[in-house]
Design an enzyme around this catalytic site. Structure first.
Site, mmCIF file in Angstrom:
data_model
loop_
_atom_site.group_PDB
_atom_site.id
_atom_site.type_symbol
_atom_site.label_atom_id
_atom_site.label_comp_id
_atom_site.label_asym_id
_atom_site.label_seq_id
_atom_site.Cartn_x
_atom_site.Cartn_y
_atom_site.Cartn_z
ATOM 1 N N ASP A 154 37.804 -3.649 -70.532
ATOM 2 C CA ASP A 154 38.088 -4.188 -69.208
ATOM 3 C C ASP A 154 36.830 -4.863 -68.684
ATOM 4 O O ASP A 154 35.725 -4.306 -68.793
ATOM 5 C CB ASP A 154 38.522 -3.056 -68.263
ATOM 6 C CG ASP A 154 39.098 -3.573 -66.960
ATOM 7 O OD1 ASP A 154 38.457 -4.425 -66.316
ATOM 8 O OD2 ASP A 154 40.193 -3.115 -66.577
ATOM 9 N N LYS A 162 34.867 -19.457 -60.668
ATOM 10 C CA LYS A 162 34.638 -20.117 -61.949
ATOM 11 C C LYS A 162 33.275 -20.804 -61.975
ATOM 12 O O LYS A 162 32.581 -20.809 -62.995
ATOM 13 C CB LYS A 162 35.746 -21.131 -62.243
ATOM 14 C CG LYS A 162 37.133 -20.535 -62.396
ATOM 15 C CD LYS A 162 37.223 -19.461 -63.451
ATOM 16 C CE LYS A 162 37.266 -19.990 -64.852
ATOM 17 N NZ LYS A 162 37.585 -18.934 -65.854
#
Length: 347
Positions: free
Chosen positions: A64, A161
């Site tokens: 994860d 991003k």
């Protein structure tokens, strides 16, 4: 046959699955991370839809992005890493840090694990949102020298991003050692879906086919996911790609009303619900006040988002399909897999 292992993060993702397919076709062995091994059967089913039954040439491991556990084991013995796992837009109204922190921290976890495992190169799936956000419409196409201006009106996804890609480059410069990095910055990714869990870009097509009320005046570049995967593979091994960003888009950008026209002209009766009108900007802005999912769209109204992939074509020999082919392939796959009725989102 190639015996090198490649780690692909977030194996249930749309781009990741097509990267896995491309790697398998090239003979690589693939290890991929999933949050739960309960999704391995779904992943293998999607790969079968894409034409691959890899058997033991694919292995799944749990890891994860929010946890250090499992990443060292995931990267061990791998020659390369394709890292695309990242938080994606859900439409929920959340704090900016809920988008940014997992993206930045996740990139750093993967890069540290890759460096420590002796990986040759990481190919990072960034986004056009790290290039164009907060910028005015340019008189030239966007290219890899551009970075999003985070002081402007920027959607949290685009901010995440941008900051996560910058963090990756900073890591390589400061403490990357011998690890190499290449970034791929796709525009809106379309193409054949392999199952019901697909990218948010595909929802543009799903919503049109399901009969959304109209098209916001939004301009966008498009690229086929198969070509994005091909560019990842090229960037993984080509010496020229070391330390470079590559923008992935196919031809000129399109207004969403033009995408609707492609669907109506190419998809026949299946496109009977596709909208034929463009929504006025004021109506979209009004909707954004009530619907958080529309806020990102509202920041893009009327802006020309044309971009160029000249660098990838010139340096890596990349040759993408046309955006029209990508649009049609998306629609055909949604119909073939019976997925249209599963989308409840609309503009």
């Amino acid at each position: 046959m190639n015996q090198e292992w490649v780690l692909v993060t977030g194996g249930t993702g749309f781009i990741a699955q097509h990267c896995i397919l491309a790697l398998l076709r090239e003979g690589y062995r693939v290890r991929t991370t999933v949050r739960s091994l309960a999704r391995e059967a779904e992943l293998r089913g999607n790969l079968k839809t894409g034409g691959a039954e890899p058997g033991n040439r694919l292995s799944c491991v749990t890891a994860d992005l929010a946890d250090d556990h499992g990443w060292a084991e995931a990267a061990a013995g791998c020659a390369y890493v394709m890292h695309g796992a990242s938080p994606t837009p859900s439409g929920d109204q959340v704090r900016e840090e809920d988008w940014i922190n997992p993206a930045v921290d996740g990139n750093l976890r993967v890069l540290r694990a890759a460096r420590d495992a002796g990986v040759k190169r990481v190919v990072l799936t960034s986004a056009f949102g790290a290039i164009c956000a907060g910028q005015p419409s340019l008189t030239r196409p966007f290219d890899e020298t551009d970075w999003s201006n985070l002081t402007g009106n920027v959607w949290p996804y685009q901010k995440s991003k941008t900051l996560s890609e910058r963090a990756a480059w900073d890591f390589i410069a400061r403490e990357g050692g011998d690890l190499e990095l290449t970034a791929i910055n796709p525009t809106a990714v379309l193409g054949p879906v392999l199952g019901p869990d697909y990218s948010h870009s595909v929802r543009l097509i799903t919503n049109m086919l399901n009969g959304q009320r109209g098209c916001p005046k939004v301009n966008c570049g498009f690229v086929d996911v198969r070509d994005v995967a091909d560019l990842h593979v090229r960037a993984m091994t080509d010496p020229a790609a070391k330390g470079e960003r590559f923008l992935a888009t196919a031809g000129e950008s399109l207004w969403l009303i033009d995408v609707a026209k492609v669907l109506r002209s190419r998809m026949g009766a299946a496109a009977c619900k596709v909208p034929a009108r463009e929504l006025p900007n004021w109506l979209v802005r009004l909707a954004a006040l009530r619907n958080p999912a529309m806020r990102g769209i509202a920041t893009l109204l009327g802006r020309n988002m044309n971009a160029t992939s000249e660098k990838a074509v010139r340096m890596l020999g990349w040759a993408p399909r046309s955006s029209e082919e990508a649009i049609v392939a998306t629609a055909e796959s949604l119909i073939r897999l019976g997925l249209l009725q599963q989308s409840k989102e609309g503009a």
